[in-house]
Each structure stands twice: as C-alpha cells, then as structure tokens.
Design a protein around this motif. Structure first.
Motif, PDB file in Angstrom:
ATOM      1  N   GLU A 160       0.793  -1.231   0.000  1.00 16.64           N
ATOM      2  CA  GLU A 160       0.000   0.000   0.000  1.00 16.64           C
ATOM      3  C   GLU A 160       0.828   1.285   0.000  1.00 16.64           C
ATOM      4  O   GLU A 160       0.284   2.361  -0.234  1.00 16.64           O
ATOM      5  N   ASN A 161       2.125   1.164   0.276  1.00 22.20           N
ATOM      6  CA  ASN A 161       2.968   2.359   0.215  1.00 22.20           C
ATOM      7  C   ASN A 161       4.356   1.955  -0.277  1.00 22.20           C
ATOM      8  O   ASN A 161       4.778   0.803  -0.096  1.00 22.20           O
ATOM      9  N   VAL A 162       5.037   2.910  -0.903  1.00 16.96           N
ATOM     10  CA  VAL A 162       6.396   2.674  -1.398  1.00 16.96           C
ATOM     11  C   VAL A 162       7.285   3.734  -0.778  1.00 16.96           C
ATOM     12  O   VAL A 162       7.029   4.933  -0.932  1.00 16.96           O
ATOM     13  N   CYS A 163       8.309   3.286  -0.046  1.00 18.48           N
ATOM     14  CA  CYS A 163       9.165   4.209   0.693  1.00 18.48           C
ATOM     15  C   CYS A 163      10.513   4.311  -0.015  1.00 18.48           C
ATOM     16  O   CYS A 163      11.233   3.322  -0.133  1.00 18.48           O
ATOM     17  N   HIS A 164      10.818   5.518  -0.450  1.00 17.81           N
ATOM     18  CA  HIS A 164      12.047   5.720  -1.208  1.00 17.81           C
ATOM     19  C   HIS A 164      13.155   6.265  -0.312  1.00 17.81           C
ATOM     20  O   HIS A 164      12.952   7.295   0.348  1.00 17.81           O
ATOM     21  N   LEU A 165      14.280   5.600  -0.315  1.00 18.16           N
ATOM     22  CA  LEU A 165      15.465   6.192   0.322  1.00 18.16           C
ATOM     23  C   LEU A 165      16.207   6.917  -0.796  1.00 18.16           C
ATOM     24  O   LEU A 165      16.622   6.297  -1.777  1.00 18.16           O
ATOM     25  N   VAL A 166      16.330   8.235  -0.608  1.00 19.93           N
ATOM     26  CA  VAL A 166      16.823   9.085  -1.692  1.00 19.93           C
ATOM     27  C   VAL A 166      18.087   9.819  -1.254  1.00 19.93           C
ATOM     28  O   VAL A 166      18.096  10.484  -0.210  1.00 19.93           O
ATOM     29  N   LEU A 167      19.129   9.697  -2.049  1.00 20.35           N
ATOM     30  CA  LEU A 167      20.341  10.484  -1.795  1.00 20.35           C
ATOM     31  C   LEU A 167      20.165  11.855  -2.430  1.00 20.35           C
ATOM     32  O   LEU A 167      19.784  11.962  -3.595  1.00 20.35           O
ATOM     33  N   ALA A 168      20.440  12.897  -1.644  1.00 25.14           N
ATOM     34  CA  ALA A 168      20.284  14.263  -2.163  1.00 25.14           C
ATOM     35  C   ALA A 168      21.272  15.182  -1.458  1.00 25.14           C
ATOM     36  O   ALA A 168      21.952  14.791  -0.504  1.00 25.14           O
ATOM     37  N   ARG A 169      21.330  16.393  -1.943  1.00 23.16           N
ATOM     38  CA  ARG A 169      22.309  17.359  -1.454  1.00 23.16           C
ATOM     39  C   ARG A 169      21.577  18.520  -0.772  1.00 23.16           C
ATOM     40  O   ARG A 169      20.660  19.098  -1.356  1.00 23.16           O
ATOM     41  N   LEU A 170      21.999  18.844   0.460  1.00 24.73           N
ATOM     42  CA  LEU A 170      21.413  19.994   1.166  1.00 24.73           C
ATOM     43  C   LEU A 170      21.990  21.285   0.600  1.00 24.73           C
ATOM     44  O   LEU A 170      23.064  21.280   0.004  1.00 24.73           O
ATOM     45  N   PRO A 171      21.288  22.396   0.803  1.00 22.37           N
ATOM     46  CA  PRO A 171      21.809  23.680   0.315  1.00 22.37           C
ATOM     47  C   PRO A 171      23.197  23.933   0.880  1.00 22.37           C
ATOM     48  O   PRO A 171      23.428  23.738   2.084  1.00 22.37           O
ATOM     49  N   GLY A 172      24.115  24.358   0.038  1.00 27.87           N
ATOM     50  CA  GLY A 172      25.461  24.677   0.486  1.00 27.87           C
ATOM     51  C   GLY A 172      26.329  23.478   0.799  1.00 27.87           C
ATOM     52  O   GLY A 172      27.453  23.632   1.285  1.00 27.87           O
ATOM     53  N   ALA A 173      25.839  22.275   0.517  1.00 26.76           N
ATOM     54  CA  ALA A 173      26.635  21.072   0.807  1.00 26.76           C
ATOM     55  C   ALA A 173      27.853  21.026  -0.110  1.00 26.76           C
ATOM     56  O   ALA A 173      27.795  21.492  -1.247  1.00 26.76           O
ATOM     57  N   PRO A 174      28.968  20.496   0.404  1.00 26.89           N
ATOM     58  CA  PRO A 174      30.158  20.400  -0.442  1.00 26.89           C
ATOM     59  C   PRO A 174      29.924  19.469  -1.636  1.00 26.89           C
ATOM     60  O   PRO A 174      29.036  18.622  -1.603  1.00 26.89           O
ATOM     61  N   ALA A 175      30.732  19.674  -2.672  1.00 32.51           N
ATOM     62  CA  ALA A 175      30.652  18.813  -3.852  1.00 32.51           C
ATOM     63  C   ALA A 175      31.139  17.411  -3.504  1.00 32.51           C
ATOM     64  O   ALA A 175      31.773  17.203  -2.459  1.00 32.51           O
ATOM     65  N   GLY A 176      30.829  16.461  -4.353  1.00 28.60           N
ATOM     66  CA  GLY A 176      31.335  15.095  -4.176  1.00 28.60           C
ATOM     67  C   GLY A 176      30.530  14.316  -3.168  1.00 28.60           C
ATOM     68  O   GLY A 176      29.488  14.766  -2.685  1.00 28.60           O
ATOM     69  N   THR A 177      31.039  13.136  -2.821  1.00 30.13           N
ATOM     70  CA  THR A 177      30.272  12.226  -1.971  1.00 30.13           C
ATOM     71  C   THR A 177      30.108  12.762  -0.553  1.00 30.13           C
ATOM     72  O   THR A 177      29.140  12.424   0.120  1.00 30.13           O
ATOM     73  N   LYS A 178      31.024  13.606  -0.092  1.00 31.18           N
ATOM     74  CA  LYS A 178      30.888  14.031   1.305  1.00 31.18           C
ATOM     75  C   LYS A 178      29.748  15.017   1.520  1.00 31.18           C
ATOM     76  O   LYS A 178      29.349  15.253   2.664  1.00 31.18           O
ATOM     77  N   GLY A 179      29.186  15.547   0.451  1.00 33.09           N
ATOM     78  CA  GLY A 179      28.077  16.493   0.604  1.00 33.09           C
ATOM     79  C   GLY A 179      26.700  15.864   0.439  1.00 33.09           C
ATOM     80  O   GLY A 179      25.714  16.556   0.217  1.00 33.09           O
ATOM     81  N   ILE A 180      26.656  14.549   0.589  1.00 33.99           N
ATOM     82  CA  ILE A 180      25.398  13.850   0.300  1.00 33.99           C
ATOM     83  C   ILE A 180      24.686  13.426   1.585  1.00 33.99           C
ATOM     84  O   ILE A 180      25.317  12.947   2.524  1.00 33.99           O
ATOM     85  N   SER A 181      23.373  13.624   1.589  1.00 30.35           N
ATOM     86  CA  SER A 181      22.555  13.201   2.731  1.00 30.35           C
ATOM     87  C   SER A 181      21.488  12.227   2.252  1.00 30.35           C
ATOM     88  O   SER A 181      21.187  12.151   1.058  1.00 30.35           O
TER      89      SER A 181
END
Lengths: 571, 571
Positions: free
Chosen positions: A205-226
């Motif tokens: 009945e529901n689909v839960c997505h785990l989504v990688l995204a970048r917050l405002p001002g986050a550094p470039a590359g993998t370390k800026g990912i939430s």
C-alpha cells in the motif's frame, strides 16, 4: 518450469563449510538451533517451489507496465509478495521488536538464494526492502523507526533505493538532487533518479524511497550527500498512508530481462522527505544498505545459476540422442562427455559460489555477534568477491544451461534464455563488477592486504593438512593459494592505483577461484569417497587452474593499457 | 546505431597475417589483384555501412511474422536483400559462368564479416544461399545447375538448409524424412524439419530447400541419407516459379534474438524434389554446405563482435564520468583502467579471431587453387577452431560491450543487448561448439595430429625468430605453442575417444588462444612501435596465459567426469 530448493546443499554448507555452529555459540544467535535452521530452510524452500517458481514465466511474458501513472505488476505477483511477507521472509534478519525474526544474515542468504532461483524479478522486491530496513535500523531516528519498520517488515509497505541519476551513473558524488529544509523538520526533495527497482507497484500500500540528495550549500562530491526517506503517500497521524507525495513515475524501462520487476525513472518535485542519519552522512547510510544489497545480489546470481542448472539437467536427462559405448549409459545426452562436462561445471560452480557467499554472510553475522574487527574485515573483503563471482556464476551457468539445450535454448518458450536475460543485470547493479574489483584492490586493501592474507593463511592451512588424506587436491589448492598470495603481495606493493585497477577484475576472479577450491576441498574432506569429493576433484582439476592465467593478467600493471591511446583503440 | 566497416583491418590482415599474395600467384585467383581487393572491400563496406546497418534495429523491433501461411519480413529487408543481390555479393565466390564473381573465399569472408556486423539477421539469408550454391556446384547435375545457379546467384531465388528434425537434433543420422521415387526422375519428400533459417520470406520470388531425407530401404544412420532440392514453387518450362510445391511453414520460432531472420518449422507432404549427388550420398553433399556455413558462422560471430566493440567505444568515449589524475585524460569513462581493459580486450579479441578466420579461408582457397592436401588438412583443422572461437568471441565481446554501458546496457533501447541476443545462436547452429570440438579432436586428429603439428611448427618458427626483435612476446608465444603441442601429443595418444572429448572444448579454445597469439605476434612484427604492436602486447601478456588453465582441463581425461554418476549430479 519446476524448481526444487536445494535445502540439503544449504544444510551441508552450513555444517561443513562455514561452521554455522560458531554462530550458535554466540549470545545473539543462540536461538538459531539446528531445528530452527532446518525449519526455516524447509519452509522457505516450500514457498519458493510452490508459490514463487510458478511466477517466473508469467513475469517475463507479462511485464510490469505503467498505466495512467500507476504501475501494474505481472499476474500473480501480488499473491507472491503476500506469501513472502506473510511468511515473515522480508524481516528475517530484522529486530524482533519490530516484527522481525532476528535471524542471522547467513540464514537470510540461504532463503534469498532459493527465492531468487524461483523467481528473480519478484525476489528483488523484498531484497530492496531488506536493505532499507537495515539502513533505518542503523541510521534512522526512533520516530522514523517506530513508524516505518513494522510496516516494512510486515510487507505492508515496501522500500527502494534511489542513488543513480542520469548524468552521474556510477559516480554517485556527481548527483544533483536537492533537499531543502522546510523549517518543520522535513525537507523538500527535488530531482530525477533512474534505475529504481520496484520504484512503484500495486503489491503493497505504500512505497518508501530512500533518496540520496544534497542539502543547500553542501560540499561537492560524496561528502556532501545526505539520505532521506520519501514515501509515496505521506503517513497520516495514525501512521496510515495519507495524501500523495510530490513524486511520480516518469517511465518504466524496457529491459533485456527481469521484466516482472518494474524499473522506474522517478521524479521528485519538492517531495516531502525526512533526514536519515546525520546531515552529509548519506554515504555512510547508503553503504549500510549497499553492502546488504551487494551480498544479496551476489546471491541472486547463485540462485539463478541453481535454477538454470536444474532446468538444463531436467532437459538433458530427458533428451534421448546418440548412442554411448559406456556401461550404465542412459541413452540421453548426458552420456556425451561434453554435455556432462557442462553439467558438472554448472553444479561445481554453483557449489563454489554458494560456499563463498555463505562465508561472507557468516563473517557479517560473526562481526555483529562478537564485535570482532577481524570478522568485520573478512566480511568487507568477501563482499565484492561474492558480489562479482556470484553474479558471474549466474551469467556463466545460465549461458551454459542454454547451450545444453542446443537449438531449443535459443527458443524463448524453452525458458533457458530467460535465466540469461534476467541474471545479466546482476553484474551491473549495486555497483558493477568492475567497481567491486576496484573496491577489493583499493579500499579493501588499505590494510596492506592483512584481511586477504589472513584468509589465505586459513586456506593454506586447510590445504596443507588435506594433503595427508587427499594429496593431489590438497596440493593443488595449496599451490593456488600461494600463487594468489604472491599476486596479493605484488598488488599491495603498487603505489599507483591504476596499476592495481588495471588487473582488478582478473585478480578478483582468481581470488574467487581459489576460494572455490577451498570450499570444494572442505566438502571433499567431509564426504570422503562421496559425490562431493568427486565434484571437488572435478572443480580442482579442471576449473581451479584458470587462476594462473588470471593472475598473470592481474599483475600486468597499467602501463600497456594506457600506452594504447584512444587513437590506437578507436574503431 | 552507426557501423563502420573495418576495411583497413582486412587490408592489413590480408597483407601481413595471411599472406594473400600467395593466392594471387595461383592461376585460379590471379585476378584478385590489390586493386580488385581494395575495390571489393570498399564497396562491400559501403553497402554494409549505408544500406545494411540501418536495418539492424528494425529487424529486432519488428520481427518477421507468419501471416496466412506466408512470411512477411521486417521493414526494409526486401531492399537490403536487393542491395546484397544486385551488388553480386551472394555469388562472390561462385562460378562466373553462372553469374558469380569467382573470387576467393578469403575475400567473401571479409565481406561476410562486414555484412554480419551491419545486420546479422539479414546477412544470414545470403549465407544460406552461398552454402546451397557451393553444394550445387559440387554435387548437382548439369540440368539442376543450369536451372538453379543463375537464379540463386542473382538473388532472384534464395536457398535454405533442412537438416534438423525434432527427434534427431544434432544426431543427423536419426532423421526420418522420407523421399520416394515418383518414377519420373523426381521424388516425393515427406517429413518435418525444424530451425530452418529463412525458411520462407518475401524478399525473393522462390525459396529452394536442400532437404536431407531417406530413400525407401536406405540403411539406418548417416550412410542412408540422400540430399534433395525442393523448391517452394516448381519451376515451369521456362524456368520461372510455377505451381506451389506441397510444403508449408508450420510456424516461426519466437527466439532470443535474430528476430529479423524467420526461423521456420517446415512441413513437406509429398513435395516434389530432385536428387542432388548420389543416392545415399547426402552426407558428403551436406558437408560441402556445412563446411562453408561453419566458416561463415564463425565469421558472423566476429562481425557482431566488431559491431559491439564499435558501439561500446562510441558510448564510452562520449560518456563523461569521474576524474582521472592521468595526463591526456579525456574525462570520459575510457580513462578508467577497467573500462580501458574491457575495450582493449574487445579489440584484441576481434583482431585475433579475424586473423584465424581469414587463415582458415586462405587454406580453403589455397587447397582449391593448388590441390595441395596439406592446405586441405589445414582448412579442415581450422574450420572448427574458427567456428567456435569466432562465435565465442562474438558472445564474449558483445557481453563486454553491454557491461561497458553499465546500467544502460540492460536497457533495450541502447542496442547493446541486441548484439548479445542475436549472436548467441552462432555457438549453436551449424553444429554446436561442443560438436566442433569433437570434430577437432576426433575426425581432424585422425591423421595422428599431423595437420595440428604442422601448424604449430609454423607458429613456433615465427615465435622463435621473433625473439630477436620482440623477445618477451616471441618467447611467450613460443612457450604457449609448445604447451599446446604437448597437449596435442597427449590427445592423440588417447585411445578412448571419451578421454579426448572430455576436454575437447577447453583444448579447442586453448588452440585458438595460441593462434591468436600468433596472429598478434605477426601484426606486431609488421607494425613495430605502432598501435598493433601495443595491442599485441596487451593480448599476449594478458589474454594468452588463459591457455594454461584450459590445457590442464583439456588433459584431465574422462574418468572423473563419468565417475560422477547421474545420481551424483542430479539436482
């Protein structure tokens, strides 16, 4: 297409190859008694044989489709999902507090192997949920856990992983999906994600997505990912699916195989999401889920290989052709040496890969149960080896199964080709096998090869001892192990990563070959004079020697590779 | 999906690898001057690039279909067939008296390679006609030749091969189709045949079936088989298609790939046929057609491999991803060592396989032009090696091409998967690769290995000389050659055929590996310091060592294989 779960094989491997008793001696897994184990294997086998296997062909013939923005799954898939959910198989390793069984990953792996063999495209759905459950258990807040975990574990809701973006591909650090804080503790997630397995469907009945995204001002590359959880329907106050979130399925991919699994392009347009783990901590959370999925994907390959073997075996033992001069000839094509070589290879490869996969799972469980860093390092080392060898085995064994069928193999009705088409993606998703190899010779050798040498020591000790009873087999495995050790020494001595990477795939495959020799040798020692010793002899004499050529390749370095310029290579 | 015929590669191989000048020195092929050769390659390349390649995707997306008993081919295929026919490409090796070009098989092979790469499913049609033309030239009566050959060569009519029956499969001797003399010199042919490539279509006005059948009272097995030509429409007195013969297409197969090629189940119900060759002489006539087709099928694999390489190369050099520390980095995925390893492997494999295929074709031409038994034996030896290695290369290179695409490779729109699907059957039809291997270690070694040793002597002599200028490469090829020689000595010493057959496929593959080393070594010698030397170094250092493991497998004998009983192996 009948499928019979190889329950006995698992019981044998647990007992004689991976020493499952070690796990029973830990406090955490004291409940995984022999009775429990047997009951789990038998019941999962029954569901696989009776409920899931009949869905394998319908999923191929009647792919999931997108209708007015909603995904309709293949005939029977909703019932299959329910059977998996109701049996508790989604939450087999999950915390009992939330409805999970709390069993070891090793048992879950055996179950996933059987379910993959029965119906890969459906089994991918619970595998995605399992990754999400583990990520939430490790990284989510209590409120999120309390809300999502019981639903995911019960299979009322399902989970997905949203990593890839069109412009980024394997380079996760290049992703551009944004998440903006809304001031109420939630985030507005916007961006496009591709290759989302089971991105939408009508089985839960529901689909839960785990989504990688970048917050405002986050550094470039993998370390800026939430990491964010973004449900299709926003939970209402009672925790039930409420209003629709701002996300949609743009399209489903038209794929080579795995037609029963809807692979979506997802668009998030200011969709409401909740942060999982720390800000900029997305990669750590993602790796929890990825490592789980990598083990699971290697096992998918093995499951399909098992099914393809059974399918080819059934055909071959039914197909009368030619005459044999041998005693006990059956009059079928299994009398022919080359057909027999193919079938024996298939069986031997499945066994080797399964032994490696369950060793990896055991290391994960032991690391968790004991906190021992050596087990953790063992699990980390075996994860890419299992992922790549399991999936390569799936591809190679399915291909051989098709060949056993001769002309019939090329005809879709036969079903042999579907295994080949379905399993092909396993060498690609959750990190291509090339990326696994880079992980193996890069990150996993940052310890100077310590974990690798420790494993090779174990192999060498067993092989050395085995010489007393099985001199030729013991010697062959010992030699192979030492050759692998030399290649590993060469590898860790290279300072230019490209020198490691240039031979990483052959190195990884050779490592699996040697470990396969170890698995078979242990089986031979436990079944002296029996079928398993004979199969071990086949593997060690005929398949193991492949490692030599691979290790020559592995140690060639990068110079020749880059001396071939783009102009030299251009078509 | 652009395709560019690798005309330069052929010119290089003809000049430096297979010594095409040898052929020009014979009376038969004195007209195949350098100008003629270049004109042929260029024009066939143009047709491939411009006319055939655009038909590759439409054939997959719009398969041939059966409508009211008549086959409708894919959009554009009729025009493609006409272009092939009008260019004279069907009869490239056929007798000029009947409208053929009378050119060497070596040139025809280069042409077939290009056309296979451009559009395999259509190219299969002229390949079938070519086999039929050669069978008729060798075995038919003058009346049949005069009637059929000009039509087949002009492409007004097309040809098929009807060997397989449902119950017989690879065991041709078990076929049961009957032919009863009608008393007027014709025969009534009745029976069912399966896997008839281009068994019916709408691209030419008549379809001529070469059908294996059994005369009344004929002995069992292969010696009781005769060959008949059975046209779809009976020729009238003017030699034009007249009344319909008593045959029909029962159904078309739904195949993994090659959708543009209609694969028919044919039923003959007292259809009128004419005997080709002697009564009970069917197998000899069939082998003429089969050997031609086996060379052609090996080349199909190579053509597809070339196309898959080009396709992957185009993707990789366009796909920006990641960062490289190297100078001259392009910013695309070709900077990555493992992607580069895959692309280099693909290119090196295609070159090796192509060199072997054209060596086989040269031996066929030289045998015909000189009558020399050694060339004949060389052609016989190389035919199974080329058939199996060419097709395995097609499969492996296409698979690697898919992997280079990452996730995109699994999406059908990309086109990478089609190469994999289409080429897969080449390892099966015209005798599975397992049957090729049995032919190699059985029939082709009935000379005690003489032809094999003679070829290995040639390789060893070249490698030995090469040590003076390219010490590492010369030494590696020499060593590999000697290892292959030892395995061959072991093989011919085995009196039980199963001991040979048990390792026949690995032996065959190792032989191809060694010959590939020879091809690359000769290329390196001809292009010192150039791209071809660099590619040779890649092949010889990284891919050639595979032969060692294969030869261990090849010499394992049959005992362990048969000690694994059916019960031991059973799923």
């Amino acid at each position: 297409m009948p499928y019979h779960a190889p329950v006995e094989d698992f019981a044998f491997i647990l007992k004689h190859i991976v020493d499952f008793d070690q796990l029973r001696e830990t406090e955490l897994f004291a409940d995984s008694t022999e009775d429990v184990t047997q009951a789990i294997l038998t019941e999962a086998g029954r569901v696989s044989d009776e409920v899931l296997a009949p869905l394998q062909r319908p999923g191929d013939l009647h792919p999931a489709r997108l209708e007015n923005g909603v995904v309709r799954t293949s005939p029977g898939y909703a019932g299959g999902w329910s059977a998996i959910a109701d049996g508790g198989w989604i939450g087999i390793t999950a915390d009992p507090e939330n409805g999970g069984m709390g069993l070891p990953v090793t048992l879950a792996s055996a179950v996933n192997d059987m379910m993959s063999g029965a119906c890969l495209s459906l089994q991918l759905a619970p595998l995605m949920s399992q990754g999400q459950i583990e990520a939430l258990e490790h990284h989510a807040s209590d409120a999120i856990k309390d809300l999502y975990l019981p639903k995911l574990i019960a299979g009322e809701w399902s989970g997905t992983m949203n990593l890839t973006e069109p412009q980024a591909g394997s380079d996760v650090g290049a992703l551009s999906t944004k998440a903006e804080p809304k001031g109420d503790g939630t985030y507005a997630v916007s961006g496009q994600k591709i290759y989302i397995s089971w991105g939408d469907h009508d089985v839960a009945e529901n689909v839960c997505h785990l989504v990688l995204a970048r917050l405002p001002g986050a550094p470039a590359g993998t370390k800026g990912i939430s990491l964010f959880i973004v449900p299709k329907y926003l939970p209402d106050n009672a925790g039930n699916p409420g209003v629709a979130n701002s996300l949609r399925v743009v399209s489903l991919e038209h794929k080579l195989g795995l037609h029963g699994s809807p692979t979506a392009v997802m668009e998030y347009d200011g969709a409401t999401g909740w942060l999982i783990g720390a800000e900029q901590g997305g990669m750590a959370a993602m790796f929890t889920m990825m490592n789980n999925a990598r083990l699971g994907v290697g096992i998918q390959g093995i499951g399909v290989a098992e099914a393809a073997f059974q399918h080819a075996w059934a055909y071959a033992t039914d197909r009368k052709q030619g005459r044999s001069r041998r005693e006990n000839a059956s009059g079928t094509i299994t009398d022919h040496a080359d057909v027999r070589r193919m079938l024996s290879t298939m069986k031997a490869e499945v066994f080797a890969a399964r032994g490696i996969a369950l060793s990896c799972a055991m290391a994960i469980d032991l690391a968790r149960a004991t906190g021992d860093a050596e087990w953790k390092a063992r699990a980390a080392l075996l994860t890419p080896i299992n992922k790549s060898f399991g999936t390569e085995t799936g591809i190679a064994v399915s291909d051989m199964g098709l060949q056993v069928h001769g002309g019939m193999g090329f005809i879709e009705e036969t079903g042999a080709a579907q295994f080949c088409r379905d399993v092909r993606v396993t060498a690609i998703y959750e990190g291509t096998n090339g990326i696994q190899a880079m992980d193996l010779v890069g990150r996993k050798m940052m310890d100077g090869g310590e974990a690798a040498f420790r494993l090779l020591d174990e192999v060498a000790a067993c092989a050395s001892e085995a010489r007393a009873v099985l001199p030729d087999l013991g010697e062959a495995v010992w030699q192979a192990c030492e050759t692998q050790r030399e290649a590993t020494e060469w590898l860790v001595a290279q300072s230019d990563p490209d020198d490691r990477f240039a031979g990483a795939v052959p190195y990884q495959r050779a490592f699996a070959r040697v470990l396969g020799g170890y698995v078979h040798l242990r089986a031979a020692l436990a079944d002296r004079g029996g079928a398993r010793e004979k199969l071990a002899r086949f593997y060690i004499t005929r398949l193991l020697p492949e490692h030599e050529g691979l290790l020559a390749h592995a140690q060639a370095g990068a110079e020749d590779l880059y001396s071939l310029t783009d102009d030299d290579l251009a078509a």
